[in-house]
Design an enzyme around this catalytic site. Structure first.
Site, PDB file in Angstrom:
ATOM      1  N   ILE A  72       8.504   0.408 -27.010  1.00 17.82           N
ATOM      2  CA  ILE A  72       9.513  -0.040 -28.066  1.00 17.82           C
ATOM      3  C   ILE A  72      10.636   1.124 -27.790  1.00 17.82           C
ATOM      4  O   ILE A  72      10.460   2.135 -27.605  1.00 17.82           O
ATOM      5  CB  ILE A  72       9.063   0.282 -29.493  1.00 17.82           C
ATOM      6  CG1 ILE A  72      10.130  -0.154 -30.516  1.00 17.82           C
ATOM      7  CG2 ILE A  72       8.318   1.409 -29.817  1.00 17.82           C
ATOM      8  CD1 ILE A  72       9.401  -0.494 -31.839  1.00 17.82           C
ATOM      9  N   ALA A  73      11.792   0.688 -27.723  1.00 14.56           N
ATOM     10  CA  ALA A  73      12.815   1.342 -27.519  1.00 14.56           C
ATOM     11  C   ALA A  73      14.462   0.954 -28.118  1.00 14.56           C
ATOM     12  O   ALA A  73      14.404  -0.535 -27.975  1.00 14.56           O
ATOM     13  CB  ALA A  73      13.051   1.727 -26.007  1.00 14.56           C
ATOM     14  N   GLU A 106      -0.218   4.640 -28.102  1.00 11.59           N
ATOM     15  CA  GLU A 106      -0.161   6.208 -27.454  1.00 11.59           C
ATOM     16  C   GLU A 106       1.163   6.516 -27.191  1.00 11.59           C
ATOM     17  O   GLU A 106       2.056   5.687 -27.050  1.00 11.59           O
ATOM     18  CB  GLU A 106      -0.990   6.270 -26.454  1.00 11.59           C
ATOM     19  CG  GLU A 106      -0.626   5.599 -24.994  1.00 11.59           C
ATOM     20  CD  GLU A 106      -1.730   5.166 -24.372  1.00 11.59           C
ATOM     21  OE1 GLU A 106      -1.593   4.950 -23.219  1.00 11.59           O
ATOM     22  OE2 GLU A 106      -2.915   5.080 -24.568  1.00 11.59           O
ATOM     23  N   ASN A 111       6.949  13.616 -28.291  1.00  9.12           N
ATOM     24  CA  ASN A 111       8.225  12.714 -28.836  1.00  9.12           C
ATOM     25  C   ASN A 111       8.110  12.479 -29.997  1.00  9.12           C
ATOM     26  O   ASN A 111       7.769  11.606 -30.834  1.00  9.12           O
ATOM     27  CB  ASN A 111       7.900  11.230 -28.078  1.00  9.12           C
ATOM     28  CG  ASN A 111       8.868  10.220 -27.833  1.00  9.12           C
ATOM     29  OD1 ASN A 111       9.664  10.381 -28.719  1.00  9.12           O
ATOM     30  ND2 ASN A 111       8.555   9.142 -27.589  1.00  9.12           N
ATOM     31  N   TYR A 118       6.636   6.434 -36.156  1.00  8.97           N
ATOM     32  CA  TYR A 118       5.342   5.815 -36.565  1.00  8.97           C
ATOM     33  C   TYR A 118       4.655   6.330 -37.794  1.00  8.97           C
ATOM     34  O   TYR A 118       3.911   5.440 -38.591  1.00  8.97           O
ATOM     35  CB  TYR A 118       4.297   5.747 -35.271  1.00  8.97           C
ATOM     36  CG  TYR A 118       4.959   5.310 -34.038  1.00  8.97           C
ATOM     37  CD1 TYR A 118       5.216   4.055 -34.110  1.00  8.97           C
ATOM     38  CD2 TYR A 118       4.841   6.141 -32.993  1.00  8.97           C
ATOM     39  CE1 TYR A 118       5.718   3.577 -32.888  1.00  8.97           C
ATOM     40  CE2 TYR A 118       5.014   5.448 -31.740  1.00  8.97           C
ATOM     41  CZ  TYR A 118       5.752   4.203 -31.846  1.00  8.97           C
ATOM     42  OH  TYR A 118       6.088   3.582 -30.517  1.00  8.97           O
TER      43      TYR A 118
HETATM   44  C1  LIG Z   1      11.705   5.918 -31.005  1.00 12.05           C
HETATM   45  C2  LIG Z   1      12.712   5.052 -31.208  1.00 12.05           C
HETATM   46  C3  LIG Z   1      12.517   3.698 -30.839  1.00 12.05           C
HETATM   47  C4  LIG Z   1      13.343   5.389 -32.643  1.00 12.05           C
HETATM   48  O1  LIG Z   1      14.189   4.360 -32.974  1.00 12.05           O
HETATM   49  P1  LIG Z   1      15.625   4.629 -33.973  1.00 12.05           P
HETATM   50  O2  LIG Z   1      16.390   3.290 -34.099  1.00 12.05           O
HETATM   51  O3  LIG Z   1      16.468   5.784 -33.231  1.00 12.05           O
HETATM   52  O4  LIG Z   1      14.730   4.911 -35.204  1.00 12.05           O
HETATM   53  P2  LIG Z   1      15.174   4.574 -36.712  1.00 12.05           P
HETATM   54  O5  LIG Z   1      16.526   4.805 -36.923  1.00 12.05           O
HETATM   55  O6  LIG Z   1      14.635   3.275 -37.230  1.00 12.05           O
HETATM   56  O7  LIG Z   1      14.502   5.562 -37.445  1.00 12.05           O
HETATM   57  C5  LIG Z   1      13.194   5.558 -38.174  1.00 12.05           C
HETATM   58  C6  LIG Z   1      12.454   6.900 -38.548  1.00 12.05           C
HETATM   59  O8  LIG Z   1      11.979   7.654 -37.250  1.00 12.05           O
HETATM   60  C7  LIG Z   1      12.238   8.672 -37.286  1.00 12.05           C
HETATM   61  N1  LIG Z   1      13.233   9.327 -36.236  1.00 12.05           N
HETATM   62  C8  LIG Z   1      13.830   8.477 -35.557  1.00 12.05           C
HETATM   63  N2  LIG Z   1      14.559   9.165 -34.628  1.00 12.05           N
HETATM   64  C9  LIG Z   1      14.262  10.497 -34.907  1.00 12.05           C
HETATM   65  C10 LIG Z   1      14.896  11.637 -34.203  1.00 12.05           C
HETATM   66  N3  LIG Z   1      15.604  11.737 -33.245  1.00 12.05           N
HETATM   67  N4  LIG Z   1      14.246  12.747 -34.679  1.00 12.05           N
HETATM   68  C11 LIG Z   1      13.221  12.769 -35.718  1.00 12.05           C
HETATM   69  N5  LIG Z   1      12.775  11.831 -36.221  1.00 12.05           N
HETATM   70  C12 LIG Z   1      13.245  10.664 -35.718  1.00 12.05           C
HETATM   71  C13 LIG Z   1      12.714   9.151 -38.831  1.00 12.05           C
HETATM   72  O9  LIG Z   1      11.502   9.265 -39.394  1.00 12.05           O
HETATM   73  C14 LIG Z   1      13.648   7.832 -38.931  1.00 12.05           C
HETATM   74  O10 LIG Z   1      13.636   7.704 -40.505  1.00 12.05           O
HETATM   75  P3  LIG Z   1      14.872   8.411 -41.080  1.00 12.05           P
HETATM   76  O11 LIG Z   1      16.180   7.881 -40.255  1.00 12.05           O
HETATM   77  O12 LIG Z   1      15.058   7.627 -42.319  1.00 12.05           O
HETATM   78  O13 LIG Z   1      14.816   9.991 -41.357  1.00 12.05           O
HETATM   79  C15 LIG Z   1      14.033   5.778 -30.308  1.00 12.05           C
HETATM   80  O14 LIG Z   1      14.300   7.013 -30.603  1.00 12.05           O
HETATM   81  C16 LIG Z   1      13.915   5.320 -28.891  1.00 12.05           C
HETATM   82  O15 LIG Z   1      14.171   4.096 -28.186  1.00 12.05           O
HETATM   83  N6  LIG Z   1      13.140   6.307 -28.210  1.00 12.05           N
HETATM   84  C17 LIG Z   1      13.162   6.084 -26.756  1.00 12.05           C
HETATM   85  C18 LIG Z   1      11.944   5.280 -26.412  1.00 12.05           C
HETATM   86  C19 LIG Z   1      10.560   5.603 -26.700  1.00 12.05           C
HETATM   87  O16 LIG Z   1      10.235   6.955 -26.764  1.00 12.05           O
HETATM   88  N7  LIG Z   1       9.618   4.935 -27.311  1.00 12.05           N
HETATM   89  C20 LIG Z   1       8.376   5.200 -27.809  1.00 12.05           C
HETATM   90  C21 LIG Z   1       7.620   5.016 -26.841  1.00 12.05           C
HETATM   91  S1  LIG Z   1       5.832   5.426 -27.746  1.00 12.05           S
END
Ligand SMILES: CC(C)(COP(=O)(O)OP(=O)(O)OC[C@H]1O[C@@H](n2cnc3c(N)ncnc32)[C@H](O)[C@@H]1OP(=O)(O)O)[C@@H](O)C(=O)NCCC(=O)NCCS
Length: 147
Positions: A72-73, A106, A111, A118
């Site tokens: 998921i990204a 996992e 991260n 999650y």
């Molecule tokens: C993980 C990922 C998908 C989150 O997507 P996102 O659109 O930024 O997340 P959201 O804006 O929906 O955030 C939802 C919650 O996640 C958490 N979160 C997201 N980014 C965060 C960060 N950089 N640091 C801390 N918490 C974070 C928070 O709890 C957030 O809720 P809040 O904004 O109300 O505090 C994104 O960071 C990503 O694409 N990462 C790279 C790929 C990756 O590592 N995927 C997971 C593989 S297992």
């Protein structure tokens, strides 16, 4: 504008790969791996669009009774605006519609963004695999009941 989701298609792969390569924490899949997900009957591969642009994607496998979340990204410039949570909610709803009982995944122990995402969605830590990743980082195992 609210994002929308749909099933991924071959034409999406260039944009998907650009996002996949832009983060060090993704699964690091190649085009061939994404292509095989388009063909795999177990796989559900969803993309999210915002203002006509592909801004994120998620892949899970339906392995009854489990939904195994594989990737998921979101695009870096779409991060932290709720898109990751939206995509996660979409695939969890999809898994429930398929009658799956549990979501599993996992994630790299370091991260923080994904772990927080999650946890916020209700997942619990159920185990750890030491030095699971090729660079020596541990994997944290998480799951969520879907009933
Ligand atoms: C993980 C990922 C998908 C989150 O997507 P996102 O659109 O930024 O997340 P959201 O804006 O929906 O955030 C939802 C919650 O996640 C958490 N979160 C997201 N980014 C965060 C960060 N950089 N640091 C801390 N918490 C974070 C928070 O709890 C957030 O809720 P809040 O904004 O109300 O505090 C994104 O960071 C990503 O694409 N990462 C790279 C790929 C990756 O590592 N995927 C997971 C593989 S297992």
């Amino acid at each position: 504008m609210k994002p929308s989701t749909r099933a991924a298609q071959r034409d999406d792969l260039e944009a998907v790969l650009a996002i996949e390569k832009s983060w060090p924490t993704t699964a690091g899949w190649t085009r061939a791996q994404f292509e095989s997900e388009l063909e795999n009957p177990r796989s559900r591969f969803v993309v999210a669009e915002e203002e006509g642009r592909l801004a994120g994607y998620a892949v899970f496998w339906s392995v009854p009774p489990e939904a195994q979340i594989l990737d998921i990204a979101v695009a870096p410039d779409s991060a932290r605006r709720g898109l990751g949570r939206f995509l996660l909610d979409v695939i969890l709803a999809h898994a429930r519609r398929l009658g799956l009982k549990k979501a599993t995944l996992e994630v790299r122990a370091g991260n923080e963004a994904a772990l927080a995402l999650y946890r916020a969605a209700g997942f619990s830590v159920v185990g750890r695999r030491p030095r699971f990743y090729p660079d020596g980082e541990d994997a944290v195992l998480m799951d969520l009941g879907l009933s």
